[in-house]
Design a protein around this motif. Structure first.
Motif, PDB file in Angstrom:
ATOM      1  N   ILE A 131     -14.102 -11.179  -7.441  1.00 60.26           N
ATOM      2  CA  ILE A 131     -12.951 -10.499  -6.846  1.00 60.26           C
ATOM      3  C   ILE A 131     -12.446 -11.359  -5.686  1.00 60.26           C
ATOM      4  O   ILE A 131     -13.192 -11.670  -4.758  1.00 60.26           O
ATOM      5  CB  ILE A 131     -13.333  -9.091  -6.348  1.00 60.26           C
ATOM      6  N   ALA A 132     -11.188 -11.762  -5.773  1.00 61.79           N
ATOM      7  CA  ALA A 132     -10.594 -12.614  -4.738  1.00 61.79           C
ATOM      8  C   ALA A 132      -9.895 -11.789  -3.658  1.00 61.79           C
ATOM      9  O   ALA A 132      -9.836 -12.201  -2.505  1.00 61.79           O
ATOM     10  CB  ALA A 132      -9.605 -13.591  -5.358  1.00 61.79           C
ATOM     11  N   SER A 133      -9.358 -10.613  -4.050  1.00 62.48           N
ATOM     12  CA  SER A 133      -8.673  -9.798  -3.042  1.00 62.48           C
ATOM     13  C   SER A 133      -8.705  -8.320  -3.412  1.00 62.48           C
ATOM     14  O   SER A 133      -8.800  -7.947  -4.576  1.00 62.48           O
ATOM     15  CB  SER A 133      -7.228 -10.256  -2.858  1.00 62.48           C
ATOM     16  N   TYR A 134      -8.632  -7.504  -2.357  1.00 66.05           N
ATOM     17  CA  TYR A 134      -8.588  -6.048  -2.472  1.00 66.05           C
ATOM     18  C   TYR A 134      -7.283  -5.587  -1.844  1.00 66.05           C
ATOM     19  O   TYR A 134      -6.859  -6.138  -0.820  1.00 66.05           O
ATOM     20  CB  TYR A 134      -9.746  -5.405  -1.705  1.00 66.05           C
ATOM     21  N   ALA A 135      -6.652  -4.582  -2.434  1.00 68.05           N
ATOM     22  CA  ALA A 135      -5.419  -4.030  -1.854  1.00 68.05           C
ATOM     23  C   ALA A 135      -5.447  -2.517  -2.030  1.00 68.05           C
ATOM     24  O   ALA A 135      -5.258  -2.001  -3.136  1.00 68.05           O
ATOM     25  CB  ALA A 135      -4.188  -4.627  -2.527  1.00 68.05           C
ATOM     26  N   TRP A 136      -5.729  -1.807  -0.953  1.00 64.64           N
ATOM     27  CA  TRP A 136      -5.767  -0.345  -0.963  1.00 64.64           C
ATOM     28  C   TRP A 136      -4.404   0.193  -0.547  1.00 64.64           C
ATOM     29  O   TRP A 136      -3.738  -0.374   0.316  1.00 64.64           O
ATOM     30  CB  TRP A 136      -6.800   0.165   0.039  1.00 64.64           C
ATOM     31  N   SER A 137      -3.998   1.294  -1.165  1.00 64.87           N
ATOM     32  CA  SER A 137      -2.774   1.971  -0.751  1.00 64.87           C
ATOM     33  C   SER A 137      -2.984   3.481  -0.885  1.00 64.87           C
ATOM     34  O   SER A 137      -3.765   3.936  -1.712  1.00 64.87           O
ATOM     35  CB  SER A 137      -1.579   1.516  -1.589  1.00 64.87           C
ATOM     36  N   GLN A 138      -2.302   4.221  -0.065  1.00 62.15           N
ATOM     37  CA  GLN A 138      -2.404   5.678  -0.124  1.00 62.15           C
ATOM     38  C   GLN A 138      -1.323   6.185  -1.066  1.00 62.15           C
ATOM     39  O   GLN A 138      -0.158   5.801  -0.960  1.00 62.15           O
ATOM     40  CB  GLN A 138      -2.231   6.286   1.267  1.00 62.15           C
ATOM     41  N   THR A 139      -1.721   7.040  -2.013  1.00 63.06           N
ATOM     42  CA  THR A 139      -0.756   7.551  -2.992  1.00 63.06           C
ATOM     43  C   THR A 139      -0.362   9.000  -2.732  1.00 63.06           C
ATOM     44  O   THR A 139       0.661   9.451  -3.228  1.00 63.06           O
ATOM     45  CB  THR A 139      -1.300   7.428  -4.425  1.00 63.06           C
ATOM     46  N   SER A 140      -1.168   9.762  -1.985  1.00 58.70           N
ATOM     47  CA  SER A 140      -0.776  11.128  -1.620  1.00 58.70           C
ATOM     48  C   SER A 140      -1.619  11.624  -0.455  1.00 58.70           C
ATOM     49  O   SER A 140      -2.623  11.024  -0.095  1.00 58.70           O
ATOM     50  CB  SER A 140      -0.900  12.084  -2.818  1.00 58.70           C
ATOM     51  N   GLY A 141      -1.175  12.722   0.121  1.00 54.51           N
ATOM     52  CA  GLY A 141      -1.850  13.325   1.270  1.00 54.51           C
ATOM     53  C   GLY A 141      -1.148  12.971   2.556  1.00 54.51           C
ATOM     54  O   GLY A 141      -0.207  12.179   2.569  1.00 54.51           O
ATOM     55  N   PRO A 142      -1.592  13.592   3.661  1.00 57.72           N
ATOM     56  CA  PRO A 142      -1.009  13.268   4.960  1.00 57.72           C
ATOM     57  C   PRO A 142      -1.149  11.767   5.222  1.00 57.72           C
ATOM     58  O   PRO A 142      -2.209  11.189   4.982  1.00 57.72           O
ATOM     59  CB  PRO A 142      -1.846  14.082   5.950  1.00 57.72           C
ATOM     60  N   SER A 143      -0.107  11.137   5.689  1.00 62.54           N
ATOM     61  CA  SER A 143      -0.094   9.689   5.876  1.00 62.54           C
ATOM     62  C   SER A 143      -1.053   9.260   6.987  1.00 62.54           C
ATOM     63  O   SER A 143      -1.004   9.764   8.104  1.00 62.54           O
ATOM     64  CB  SER A 143       1.325   9.238   6.212  1.00 62.54           C
ATOM     65  N   VAL A 144      -1.933   8.329   6.625  1.00 65.13           N
ATOM     66  CA  VAL A 144      -2.878   7.763   7.590  1.00 65.13           C
ATOM     67  C   VAL A 144      -2.775   6.246   7.539  1.00 65.13           C
ATOM     68  O   VAL A 144      -2.244   5.676   6.585  1.00 65.13           O
ATOM     69  CB  VAL A 144      -4.335   8.200   7.294  1.00 65.13           C
ATOM     70  N   THR A 145      -3.306   5.610   8.546  1.00 65.55           N
ATOM     71  CA  THR A 145      -3.335   4.152   8.590  1.00 65.55           C
ATOM     72  C   THR A 145      -4.727   3.685   8.194  1.00 65.55           C
ATOM     73  O   THR A 145      -5.721   4.103   8.798  1.00 65.55           O
ATOM     74  CB  THR A 145      -3.001   3.639  10.008  1.00 65.55           C
ATOM     75  N   LEU A 146      -4.771   2.840   7.160  1.00 64.40           N
ATOM     76  CA  LEU A 146      -6.045   2.266   6.739  1.00 64.40           C
ATOM     77  C   LEU A 146      -6.346   1.040   7.580  1.00 64.40           C
ATOM     78  O   LEU A 146      -5.516   0.143   7.703  1.00 64.40           O
ATOM     79  CB  LEU A 146      -5.996   1.855   5.269  1.00 64.40           C
ATOM     80  N   SER A 147      -7.532   1.002   8.136  1.00 57.68           N
ATOM     81  CA  SER A 147      -7.984  -0.174   8.863  1.00 57.68           C
ATOM     82  C   SER A 147      -8.751  -1.039   7.867  1.00 57.68           C
ATOM     83  O   SER A 147      -9.734  -0.599   7.282  1.00 57.68           O
ATOM     84  CB  SER A 147      -8.904   0.254  10.012  1.00 57.68           C
ATOM     85  N   GLY A 148      -8.264  -2.259   7.632  1.00 56.26           N
ATOM     86  CA  GLY A 148      -8.922  -3.149   6.684  1.00 56.26           C
ATOM     87  C   GLY A 148      -8.498  -2.881   5.252  1.00 56.26           C
ATOM     88  O   GLY A 148      -9.316  -2.972   4.332  1.00 56.26           O
ATOM     89  N   ALA A 149      -7.222  -2.587   5.023  1.00 59.23           N
ATOM     90  CA  ALA A 149      -6.724  -2.255   3.679  1.00 59.23           C
ATOM     91  C   ALA A 149      -6.886  -3.401   2.688  1.00 59.23           C
ATOM     92  O   ALA A 149      -6.804  -3.187   1.487  1.00 59.23           O
ATOM     93  CB  ALA A 149      -5.258  -1.829   3.744  1.00 59.23           C
ATOM     94  N   ALA A 150      -7.153  -4.611   3.175  1.00 59.57           N
ATOM     95  CA  ALA A 150      -7.334  -5.765   2.289  1.00 59.57           C
ATOM     96  C   ALA A 150      -8.817  -6.117   2.136  1.00 59.57           C
ATOM     97  O   ALA A 150      -9.156  -7.215   1.715  1.00 59.57           O
ATOM     98  CB  ALA A 150      -6.558  -6.966   2.817  1.00 59.57           C
TER      99      ALA A 150
END
Length: 180
Positions: A131-150
């Motif tokens: 695995i060369a890269s990770y990309a997390w995204s939020q698709t539903s729910g109250p909007s939060v900020t992901l720390s380390g989304a990559a």
């Protein structure tokens, strides 16, 4: 003349070069000799470099499921005149997509908790790939900020819940292997 692509899953395939289209425009003259040589790519042995259609066995595919071989053909006519041409052979293997594992559901999180997602179970079945890269995204729910989304394991702080006492957050993980 031209390029040839040997299809998927053909590492170890027997590949035939084809110089039979070579000709001499002079009346009565013909091709007296063929001389094939490899100019680039993983080193292989031609069955007989002095014939119009030698063969070779494609070696195990290396980087990202694709290897390119280049061969040059020099033909000589009965009068000793020569000409050269080259051909590119591309041998490919199946490079499958990696598998994203976003980890288990986390049903019991209290507001204000630091929540850590877990994509470390993601993998790539291709030999030598990772695995060369990770990309997390939020698709539903109250909007939060992901720390380390990559990263494999980002985190966020659960927000204060709504009036009904529960909120659901849904995240999506996309992983990319070394070959893209």
């Amino acid at each position: 003349e031209g390029d040839t692509v040997v299809g998927k899953n053909h590492q170890g395939a027997l590949v035939t070069l084809d110089g039979s289209g070579s000709y001499d425009n002079d009346f009565g003259n013909s091709i007296a000799s063929y001389a094939w040589s490899q100019t680039s790519g993983p080193s292989v042995t031609l069955s007989d470099p002095s014939v119009s259609g030698p063969t070779f066995t494609a070696v195990e595919v290396t980087a990202c499921g694709r290897d390119t071989y280049v061969f040059e053909l020099e033909v000589t006519d009965e009068c000793g005149l020569t000409d050269t041409d080259s051909v590119t052979i591309t041998v490919s293997d199946t490079n499958e997509a990696p598998v994203a594992e976003a980890g288990p559901n986390q049903p019991s999180v209290v507001e204000g908790d630091l929540v850590t997602l877990d994509g470390s179970g993601s993998y790539d079945n291709d030999f030598g790939d990772s695995i060369a890269s990770y990309a997390w995204s939020q698709t539903s729910g109250p909007s939060v900020t992901l720390s380390g989304a990559a990263t494999a394991s980002p985190s966020f702080t659960a927000l204060e819940v709504n009036a009904c006492g529960t909120d659901t957050y849904v995240f999506e993980l996309e992983v990319t292997d070394e070959c893209g």
